[in-house]
Enzyme design. Structure first.
Site, mmCIF file in Angstrom:
data_model
loop_
_atom_site.group_PDB
_atom_site.id
_atom_site.type_symbol
_atom_site.label_atom_id
_atom_site.label_comp_id
_atom_site.label_asym_id
_atom_site.label_seq_id
_atom_site.Cartn_x
_atom_site.Cartn_y
_atom_site.Cartn_z
ATOM 1 C CE LYS A 283 -7.568 1.789 3.001
ATOM 2 N NZ LYS A 283 -6.306 2.219 3.648
ATOM 3 C CD GLU B 244 -2.805 1.203 2.472
ATOM 4 O OE1 GLU B 244 -2.452 0.580 3.496
ATOM 5 O OE2 GLU B 244 -3.857 1.862 2.402
ATOM 6 C CB CYS C 227 -4.847 -1.506 3.656
ATOM 7 S SG CYS C 227 -4.160 -1.732 5.328
HETATM 8 N N1 LIG Z 1 -3.850 1.675 5.828
HETATM 9 C C1 LIG Z 1 -4.780 0.986 6.438
HETATM 10 O O1 LIG Z 1 -5.851 0.773 5.914
HETATM 11 N N2 LIG Z 1 -4.465 0.551 7.660
HETATM 12 C C2 LIG Z 1 -5.370 -0.112 8.497
HETATM 13 C C3 LIG Z 1 -4.676 -1.089 9.336
HETATM 14 C C4 LIG Z 1 -5.347 -2.411 9.378
HETATM 15 O O2 LIG Z 1 -6.494 -2.535 8.971
HETATM 16 O O3 LIG Z 1 -4.687 -3.346 9.783
#
Ligand SMILES: NC(=O)NCCC(=O)O
Length: 367
Positions: free
Chosen positions: A193, A119, A230
Site C-alpha cells: 500500500k 483489504e 484502499c
Molecule cells: N484502510 C484504509 O485505508 N482506510 C481508509 C478509509 C478510506 O480511505 O475510506
C-alpha cells in the site's frame, strides 16, 4: 419515525422508480442497458441462500474488431468477520477461511478467472485500536503464511488467479500488502500500500510504512492486473501509474466505514476507470467489528458498508453489492474495451504526459 437502514443505494432506486424510469436512470447514470445481467446457475443461487451471501453477475461487452475478444471473468468478495475479536486469533482466521472458501467455490463454479478479496481479508481490522503487540499473530508472511497456503490450494484447484490483501509480516516489519497468486497456486508477486491514512479513526502510520513496491502490474494468464489498496484511491496519480504501467484491471480492496467518505465511494474508482481506460474493481469490507482494547478496556466499534462494484473503461458500472451482507460480484468483461475507449477518445494522442512530468518535477523540487 424509525429510519430503516439502507441495504443499498441501488435498492432505493429500484424500489422507487417504475420500470421505464429505472431504464432511463440506468442508461443515464450508469450507462447500462437492460441486457447486461448474467444468468446464474441454480446451484449458485442455492449456495447463496444456504450460506447467506448475495451473488450478482453482469457483463461488459466490447465492439467486434480485428483482434479476437479477450474475455475474462472476475470475482469480488466482500465478507464480514465470523467470531468475536476476543477469540484466539487462529480460530478467528480459520472461521473466516471456512466462510470465504464457500464463496470461492461458488465463484469457481461460475467460471471466475481472477478473484480479489477485501483489504486485510483474513483479519478483524484491529488497525483502528492503536494496539499492535496484542494482535501480532494476524500479521503473516506474504509467500508462505496461513492465507497464502489456504488460497494457493484453491487457486490451483480452480486455475484461478487470486489477489489476497493481507497484513504482511516481513521479518518483524509490517506492511499492508496485496499478494498475487497465479492459476497454478504459485506466488506471483506483491504490492504494498502506497498511501497510508492518518485521518479520523484511521491511523495506520504507526503500524507500517508507505509501500516500497511502486506500481507493479502483474501479467497473469488472464489479464494484466494491479492493486490500488484502499486509501490509495484518493490519489489520482496512484491510479495513473498503474495505467501507464499497462494494467487492464485495477482492484481496489478497501476497509472503509459508514459515515466516512461513503459519498466518494461510487465516484473515485469509477472516475479512475474512465481517466485511465481500464476496468476498476472496488471491494469494501462489510459488517460490524467490535474491539475491547487490551490496555484500557475501551470499546471500539466499526461498521463497514460493502457496496462493492465494477466499472468499465467507458464509465459503465454495475450496481453495488449490498451495504450489509456478504457477497460475491461476478463480472465478465472483454478487455478489448480498454484500447477501444482510449482510441475513441484520443486519450493517448491528447495526453501531454511530458508537460505534466516537467511541472511535477518543478513542483517537487520547489517544495
Ligand atoms: N484502510 C484504509 O485505508 N482506510 C481508509 C478509509 C478510506 O480511505 O475510506
Amino acid at each position: 419515525m424509525d429510519v430503516q437502514p439502507v441495504r443499498s443505494f441501488d435498492e432505493i432506486i429500484k424500489n422507487n422508480l417504475d420500470s421505464e424510469q429505472l431504464k432511463e436512470f440506468n442508461r443515464i447514470h450508469y450507462g447500462r442497458t437492460d441486457h447486461c445481467e448474467l444468468k446464474l446457475q441454480d446451484s449458485t443461487i442455492a449456495a447463496g441462500k444456504k450460506h447467506d451471501f448475495e451473488v450478482a453477475a453482469f457483463y461488459f461487452e466490447a465492439a467486434k474488431e480485428v483482434r479476437p475478444p479477450k474475455i475474462v471473468k472476475v470475482g469480488l468478495i466482500q465478507h464480514s468477520i465470523v467470531l468475536p475479536t476476543n477469540e484466539p486469533i487462529d480460530k478467528q482466521r480459520n472461521a473466516i477461511f471456512d466462510k470465504v472458501e464457500k464463496l470461492i467455490d461458488t465463484a469457481a463454479s461460475e467460471g471466475v478467472n481472477i478473484l480479489c478479496l477485501q483489504e486485510t481479508w483474513p483479519i478483524a481490522f484491529f488497525l483502528c485500536t492503536g494496539e499492535r503487540e496484542e494482535w501480532k499473530e494476524f500479521a503473516e508472511a506474504a509467500d508462505h503464511g496461513p492465507s497464502f497456503q489456504f488460497l494457493s490450494k484453491l487457486a490451483k484447484k480452480y486455475q484461478m488467479v487470486i489477489v489476497s490483501p493481507i497484513l504482511e509480516n516481513d521479518n518483524g516489519v509490517w506492511w499492508n500488502t496485496a499478494v498475487v497468486i497465479d492459476e497454478n497456486g504459485n506466488y506471483l508477486g506483491k504490492h504494498r500500500k502506497n498511501h497510508l491514512p492518518s485521518v479520523g479513526s484511521y491511523s495506520e502510520t504507526g503500524y507500517y510504512l508507505p509501500g516500497n513496491t511502486g506500481h507493479p502490474v502483474f501479467a497473469t494468464k488472464y489479464a494484466k492486473i494491479a492493486v490500488n489498496i484502499c486509501y490509495g484511491r484518493h490519489h489520482a496519480l496512484n491510479w495513473l501509474m498503474f495505467g501507464l504501467n499497462g494494467a487492464d484491471i485495477v482492484f481496489n480492496p478497501a476497509a472503509t466505514t459508514s459515515n466516512f467518505g461513503e459519498s466518494f465511494w461510487g465516484i473515485e474508482a469509477r472516475n479512475a476507470a474512465i481517466a485511465n481506460s481500464y476496468f476498476t474493481c472496488s471491494i469494501n469490507r462489510v459488517g460490524s467489528e467490535d474491539f475491547i482494547t487490551k490496555a484500557d478496556q475501551k470499546k471500539i466499534s466499526r461498521s463497514y458498508y460493502g457496496s462493492s462494484y465494477v466499472t468499465a473503461p467507458n464509465g459503465h458500472r454495475t450496481p453495488g453489492l449490498s451495504r450489509d451482507q456478504d457477497g460475491l460480484l461476478i463480472v465478465e468483461m472483454d478487455l478489448n474495451l480498454c484500447r477501444q475507449v482510449k482510441d475513441h477518445w484520443g486519450f493517448n494522442m491528447t495526453g501531454r504526459l511530458d508537460m505534466y512530468a516537467n511541472e511535477l518535477k518543478n513542483t517537487v523540487s520547489s517544495e
